[in-house]
Design an enzyme around this catalytic site. Structure first.
Site, mmCIF file in Angstrom:
data_model
loop_
_atom_site.group_PDB
_atom_site.id
_atom_site.type_symbol
_atom_site.label_atom_id
_atom_site.label_comp_id
_atom_site.label_asym_id
_atom_site.label_seq_id
_atom_site.Cartn_x
_atom_site.Cartn_y
_atom_site.Cartn_z
ATOM 1 N N GLU A 41 0.832 -1.202 0.000
ATOM 2 C CA GLU A 41 0.000 0.000 0.000
ATOM 3 C C GLU A 41 0.871 1.259 0.000
ATOM 4 O OE1 GLU A 41 -3.535 1.883 2.881
ATOM 5 O OE2 GLU A 41 -2.198 0.308 3.623
ATOM 6 N N LYS A 115 -9.385 2.268 -2.383
ATOM 7 C CA LYS A 115 -9.637 1.775 -1.033
ATOM 8 C C LYS A 115 -10.996 2.266 -0.538
ATOM 9 C CE LYS A 115 -7.217 1.333 3.428
ATOM 10 N NZ LYS A 115 -5.968 1.686 4.161
ATOM 11 N N TYR A 121 -8.559 5.633 13.594
ATOM 12 C CA TYR A 121 -8.428 5.252 14.997
ATOM 13 C C TYR A 121 -6.955 4.996 15.274
ATOM 14 C CZ TYR A 121 -8.299 0.571 12.883
ATOM 15 O OH TYR A 121 -7.985 -0.518 12.107
ATOM 16 N N CYS A 151 -5.298 -3.124 2.426
ATOM 17 C CA CYS A 151 -5.161 -3.147 3.889
ATOM 18 C C CYS A 151 -6.503 -3.239 4.623
ATOM 19 C CB CYS A 151 -4.362 -1.929 4.359
ATOM 20 S SG CYS A 151 -3.580 -2.188 5.990
ATOM 21 N N ASN A 385 16.202 17.665 39.314
ATOM 22 C CA ASN A 385 15.975 17.922 37.898
ATOM 23 C C ASN A 385 17.076 18.776 37.277
ATOM 24 O OD1 ASN A 385 13.652 16.417 37.852
ATOM 25 N ND2 ASN A 385 12.265 18.155 38.077
ATOM 26 N N LYS A 525 3.914 16.116 29.970
ATOM 27 C CA LYS A 525 5.270 15.669 29.649
ATOM 28 C C LYS A 525 5.280 14.814 28.385
ATOM 29 C CE LYS A 525 7.336 15.587 34.282
ATOM 30 N NZ LYS A 525 8.127 14.772 35.238
#
Length: 556
Positions: A41, A115, A121, A151, A385, A525
């Protein structure tokens, strides 16, 4: 008919390079006697092209490259070529691009299958770019009636999946239709299916179930290689009309798999690759391709003497060679002599260059500069840190000076609970083990030592520690990793609630809620982290999207 599955490692946007590789593999397939060679693909533009698809010039390059490939089929001995690409869509209204499989022979593009099912998702966002097909059709090639799918079109079998995402099943429609009174004699699926643990077996079982139910052989041509965070394992395969695997290509490497549609033909069958070995090969491939495709050749790693940096260094040597890996040890006054010794022993075992840059004086200078502001406060997180950020600055300085790419060494357990320092140990271009739980890091370490001691035994056996304050241990702040990781897996990967985790794992509720609070508080983060190589079904990055300014899941 003889068909070759060519699993390529394309670079996104490298039309010249990708086209040349397609033609080279097609020529090789023809020399082996193939009548048709099948590519993955979006093999022409590379997958995933993302917002490059919004550029009309990008789609024009796709069209011109496809025409070049089609014309090449006029060359003597060149087989027919089936390959994936993006093309401009003529739908109005609708998206301006389409994801297609193009069948080329006799110098022309003879057939195009669009396709139909566009995933939206996890890491997929194809509905953002592509117009779905309204219908699909069969095509005949050299006496075979082919059902060509792309696919996701094959991932909606109602008899295989307990829950489905789409109402349509393109495969069922194609395999129950006819062309000139003839049913399909072969199902072909071209795929760019990202790897995660267990995915190979799912693909074979899914396609095998379809083949058996419809009594038709099937083949999947899959992409291989790494593109940013996504890793593609290849492992293209063929199943017979009983659903049994009769041919399979290599994993994590480009390959050309030849098979004959004639019954009882003998083929190569590479084994399903899974577990720690697969994870190792996937991560090494991901490093190699990220470095190469981004135009670098050498990498740089901060070596702490701990297991995470040791595993990343061993992977890097596997990926780009020991001559292209440099380690830097940056001990502070809280670093044990054993950790420095372990870092040096690791470097010696790997055969890599290692420099030691002590940070005590730099830390003391910063501490003194901040003394007027920090006056009257105890040593704490800020000072811890500071050490990590000094190390991050040193790594980036060396990177800037010599053009080495910095690899970060944080694991998925640490990233989940925020046990990492922004602009410190999170500094770097690629989070190699950011999708590997700490308990699995130990498994990777043992895999690295499968033939000889690469990672020092002391690195594996000593209690994990950030060594940012006297006698620090990870268990001072976190549950033991054998307790922590199952909680995190349930919450991060399966979205289980605190109640479900407490019930299923028998863990103290207070501990579970403490861990989940850490996960929720650390989202900011993770969204500033380097790209994470994806090896599980749910990794940090584009496949897991949560807002920052919102009530947490525990507050709902």
């Amino acid at each position: 008919m003889k068909i070759a599955l060519a699993q390529l490692n394309p670079t996104v946007g490298d039309f010249k390079g990708n086209t040349a590789r397609i033609l080279d593999y097609a020529k090789r397939a023809g020399e082996l006697g193939a009548d048709l060679v099948v590519f993955p693909e979006l093999a022409i533009p590379g997958y995933p092209p993302q917002d490059l698809l919004e550029d009309e010039n990008f789609l024009a390059h796709c069209q011109r490259s496809l025409e070049t490939i089609a014309q090449a089929t006029l060359q003597p001995g060149m087989p027919g070529i089936l390959c994936g690409t993006a093309l401009e869509s003529t739908a109005n209204p609708g998206k301006h691009a389409r994801n297609v499989a193009a069948l080329c022979y006799d110098g022309k593009v003879q057939f195009v299958q669009q396709k139909m099912l566009l995933p939206f998702y996890d890491v997929f966002d194809e509905q953002r770019y592509f117009q779905p097909a309204e219908s699909q059709s069969l095509v005949e090639f050299q006496g075979e009636v082919l059902a060509i799918t792309i696919c996701e079109d094959a991932w909606n079998d109602k008899d295989f999946w307990a829950e489905r995402l789409y109402a349509n099943d393109p495969v069922e429609r194609l395999l129950t239709s006819t062309l000139n009174g003839r049913k399909p004699s072969l199902l072909l699926n071209i795929s760019a299916s990202p790897y995660w643990e267990g995915k190979q077996q799912i693909r074979r079982s899914m396609i095998g179930a379809i083949a058996k139910r419809h009594s038709v052989p099937a083949a999947m041509a899959a992409q291989v290689g790494g593109n940013d965070s996504l890793l593609f394992d290849g492992a293209s395969f063929v199943v017979d009309s009983e659903g049994e695997t009769v041919a399979a290509a290599k994993s994590f490497a480009e390959d050309l798999l030849l098979f004959d549609t004639a019954p009882a033909a003998s083929h190569t069958i590479a084994p399903v690759l899974d577990g720690v070995e697969a994870a190792w090969k996937a991560l090494a491939m991901g490093i190699r391709d990220y470095v190469r495709k981004c135009g670098f050749s050498k990498v740089l790693i901060g070596l702490s003497g701990g297991i995470d940096s040791a595993v990343v260094a061993a992977l890097a040597v596997d990926a780009v060679g020991k001559e292209n890996v440099m380690g830097i040890g940056m001990p502070s006054e809280y670093s044990s002599s054993g950790s420095v010794d372990d870092a040096l022993a690791l470097a010696k075992n790997l055969g890599i260059r290692c420099e030691i840059i002590a940070i005590r004086e730099t830390f003391n200078a910063m501490d003194k500069a901040l003394e007027p502001v920090f006056a009257g406060t105890p040593f704490g997180l800020a000072e811890e840190n500071m050490q990590a950020r000094i190390r991050g600055t040193l790594l980036m300085s060396v990177s800037n000076k010599f053009g080495h790419l910095v690899l970060t060494t944080g694991n998925k357990s640490e990233m989940s609970v925020g046990y990492c320092t922004l602009y410190g140990d999170m500094v770097g271009a690629l989070a190699v083990i950011g999708d590997v739980w700490k308990t699995k890091v130990y498994q990777l370490a043992h895999y690295a030592n499968r033939e000889r001691e690469v990672i020092p035994e002391n690195t594996i056996s000593k209690p994990p520690s950030a060594e940012l304050r006297p006698d620090q241990k990870d268990t001072d702040s976190l549950p033991p990793y054998e307790v922590l990781d199952p909680i995190l897996q349930a919450y991060v990967e399966r979205y289980e609630s605190a109640d479900e985790i407490v019930t299923s794992q028998g863990v103290d509720r207070e501990r579970v809620e403490q861990v989940l609070r850490l996960v929720e508080r650390s989202e900011y983060k993770r969204q500033q982290a380097a790209p994470v190589l994806k090896v599980t079904a749910k990794s940090f990055g584009t496949g897991r999207r949560f807002p920052l300014a919102a009530r947490t899941r525990q507050q709902l």
